[in-house]
Design a protein around this motif. Structure first.
Motif, short mmCIF file in Angstrom:
data_model
loop_
_atom_site.label_atom_id
_atom_site.label_comp_id
_atom_site.label_asym_id
_atom_site.label_seq_id
_atom_site.Cartn_x
_atom_site.Cartn_y
_atom_site.Cartn_z
N GLU A 17 49.75 37.47 41.33
CA GLU A 17 48.72 36.50 40.94
C GLU A 17 48.00 35.89 42.14
O GLU A 17 46.96 35.27 41.99
N THR A 18 48.59 36.04 43.33
CA THR A 18 47.99 35.40 44.51
C THR A 18 47.21 36.44 45.34
O THR A 18 47.58 37.60 45.39
N GLY A 19 46.16 35.96 46.00
CA GLY A 19 45.39 36.83 46.88
C GLY A 19 43.91 36.54 46.81
O GLY A 19 43.44 35.74 45.98
N ILE A 20 43.15 37.16 47.70
CA ILE A 20 41.69 37.00 47.74
C ILE A 20 41.07 37.78 46.59
O ILE A 20 41.32 38.98 46.43
N LEU A 21 40.26 37.12 45.79
CA LEU A 21 39.56 37.79 44.69
C LEU A 21 38.32 38.50 45.19
O LEU A 21 38.05 39.64 44.86
N ARG A 22 37.55 37.79 46.01
CA ARG A 22 36.31 38.36 46.55
C ARG A 22 35.76 37.42 47.60
O ARG A 22 36.26 36.30 47.76
N ASN A 23 34.74 37.85 48.31
CA ASN A 23 34.01 36.99 49.21
C ASN A 23 32.70 36.61 48.54
O ASN A 23 32.25 37.30 47.62
N SER A 24 32.09 35.53 49.00
CA SER A 24 30.85 35.09 48.39
C SER A 24 29.85 34.71 49.47
O SER A 24 30.22 34.15 50.50
N PHE A 25 28.58 35.07 49.25
CA PHE A 25 27.51 34.63 50.13
C PHE A 25 27.04 33.26 49.62
O PHE A 25 26.58 33.15 48.48
N ASN A 95 45.36 41.70 53.80
CA ASN A 95 46.03 42.98 53.53
C ASN A 95 46.04 43.28 52.03
O ASN A 95 45.78 44.42 51.60
N LYS A 96 46.33 42.26 51.22
CA LYS A 96 46.35 42.47 49.77
C LYS A 96 44.97 42.80 49.24
O LYS A 96 44.82 43.65 48.35
N MET A 97 43.94 42.16 49.77
CA MET A 97 42.57 42.45 49.35
C MET A 97 42.22 43.91 49.60
O MET A 97 41.63 44.59 48.75
N ILE A 98 42.61 44.41 50.78
CA ILE A 98 42.36 45.82 51.12
C ILE A 98 43.16 46.74 50.21
O ILE A 98 42.64 47.74 49.67
N MET A 99 44.43 46.42 50.01
CA MET A 99 45.31 47.24 49.16
C MET A 99 44.80 47.32 47.73
O MET A 99 44.95 48.35 47.06
N GLU A 100 44.19 46.23 47.26
CA GLU A 100 43.71 46.18 45.88
C GLU A 100 42.26 46.64 45.73
O GLU A 100 41.70 46.60 44.64
N GLY A 101 41.65 47.06 46.84
CA GLY A 101 40.30 47.61 46.79
C GLY A 101 39.21 46.61 46.49
O GLY A 101 38.20 46.92 45.85
N ARG A 102 39.37 45.35 46.97
CA ARG A 102 38.38 44.31 46.69
C ARG A 102 37.42 44.08 47.87
O ARG A 102 36.70 43.09 47.88
N MET A 103 37.42 44.97 48.85
CA MET A 103 36.66 44.73 50.08
C MET A 103 35.16 44.54 49.83
O MET A 103 34.51 43.75 50.51
N ASN A 104 34.61 45.26 48.85
CA ASN A 104 33.16 45.26 48.66
C ASN A 104 32.72 44.46 47.45
O ASN A 104 31.60 44.61 46.97
N GLU A 105 33.60 43.58 46.98
CA GLU A 105 33.27 42.73 45.83
C GLU A 105 32.70 41.42 46.35
O GLU A 105 33.44 40.49 46.67
N ILE A 106 31.40 41.33 46.43
CA ILE A 106 30.71 40.16 46.97
C ILE A 106 29.85 39.56 45.87
O ILE A 106 29.09 40.28 45.22
N ASN A 107 29.97 38.24 45.67
CA ASN A 107 29.07 37.61 44.70
C ASN A 107 28.19 36.57 45.38
O ASN A 107 28.31 36.31 46.57
#
Length: 224
Positions: A17-25, A95-107
């Motif tokens: 349940e913990t970790g980076i969901l995405r980055n935002s501009f 590391n979790k963000m990369i493992m979960e494939g969320r690198m390019n999820e930008i809102n």
């Protein structure tokens, strides 16, 4: 200094349940550090980071998360508090963000579902003077996370570059909150109150001479 609760952000590999969901501009990033766009006139930065001199790079770079820094927040009810990311928590979360494939999820501006298409994380590192280091954003703490995004569409890149509402990056994250600093502040307040009580007790003791009061205060001072 205003005393409000401070929490450590906690992210673990074990808890899904913990970790980076995405980055935002965003317009006003919590890290209070501006974006850098790599254009032809930013020749010095290009050389330092070994970017090519091609104007079509279409890159934005900024700090996405500051380590060991109190970041003021406010709840929906208006209650003030602060959060702190340790360097270890940043490392695990990235590391979790990369493992979960969320690198390019930008809102955009933390708007749910408003994902910006064609934006890709092409470079990232944690500040480390022994390995990878930048002074472009001042003397940011060791362990802070620095990111560079490539915007595929030239028109979108130009639009973002010139948008006054785009000032930097701000992560969205699920994490546990572990109260930390406010407990220390409370302990310090109790110690200060106890010290004042001892001083008042010495000064108000009519049985003591001026010299005796001075001696007792001097001894008390050495114990602090």
């Amino acid at each position: 200094m205003e005393n409000y609760p401070i929490y450590n952000m906690i992210v673990t590999y074990e808890d899904d349940e913990t970790g980076i969901l995405r980055n935002s501009f965003v317009k006003n990033p919590a890290v209070l550090i501006e974006k850098i766009s790599f254009e032809a006139e930013l020749e010095e930065e290009k050389q330092e980071f070994k970017f090519s001199e091609d104007e079509s790079e279409q890159l934005f770079m900024s700090v996405s998360c500051l380590a060991d820094t109190i970041i003021p927040r406010k709840s929906k009810s208006g209650k003030k508090y602060g959060v702190v990311f340790s360097s270890d928590v940043i490392r695990i979360a990235v590391n979790k963000m990369i493992m979960e494939g969320r690198m390019n999820e930008i809102n955009w501006q933390h708007q749910n579902g408003n994902i910006i298409p064609g934006v890709y994380l092409v470079e990232h590192f944690t500040q480390n003077k022994k390995r990878v280091y930048t002074d472009l954003f001042g003397d940011i703490p060791e362990g802070s996370w620095v990111t560079t995004y490539f915007v595929k569409d030239k028109e979108l890149y130009e639009s973002l570059k010139n948008d006054p509402d785009f000032g930097g990056f701000s992560i969205e994250i699920n994490a546990y909150l572990e109260e930390t600093y406010s407990e220390q502040f409370e302990k310090m307040d109790d110690e200060i109150d106890a010290l004042y009580s001892k001083i008042e007790e010495i000064l108000s003791d009519s049985k003591l001479s001026y010299e005796e009061k001075y001696d007792k205060l001097e001894i008390l001072g050495k114990q602090i």
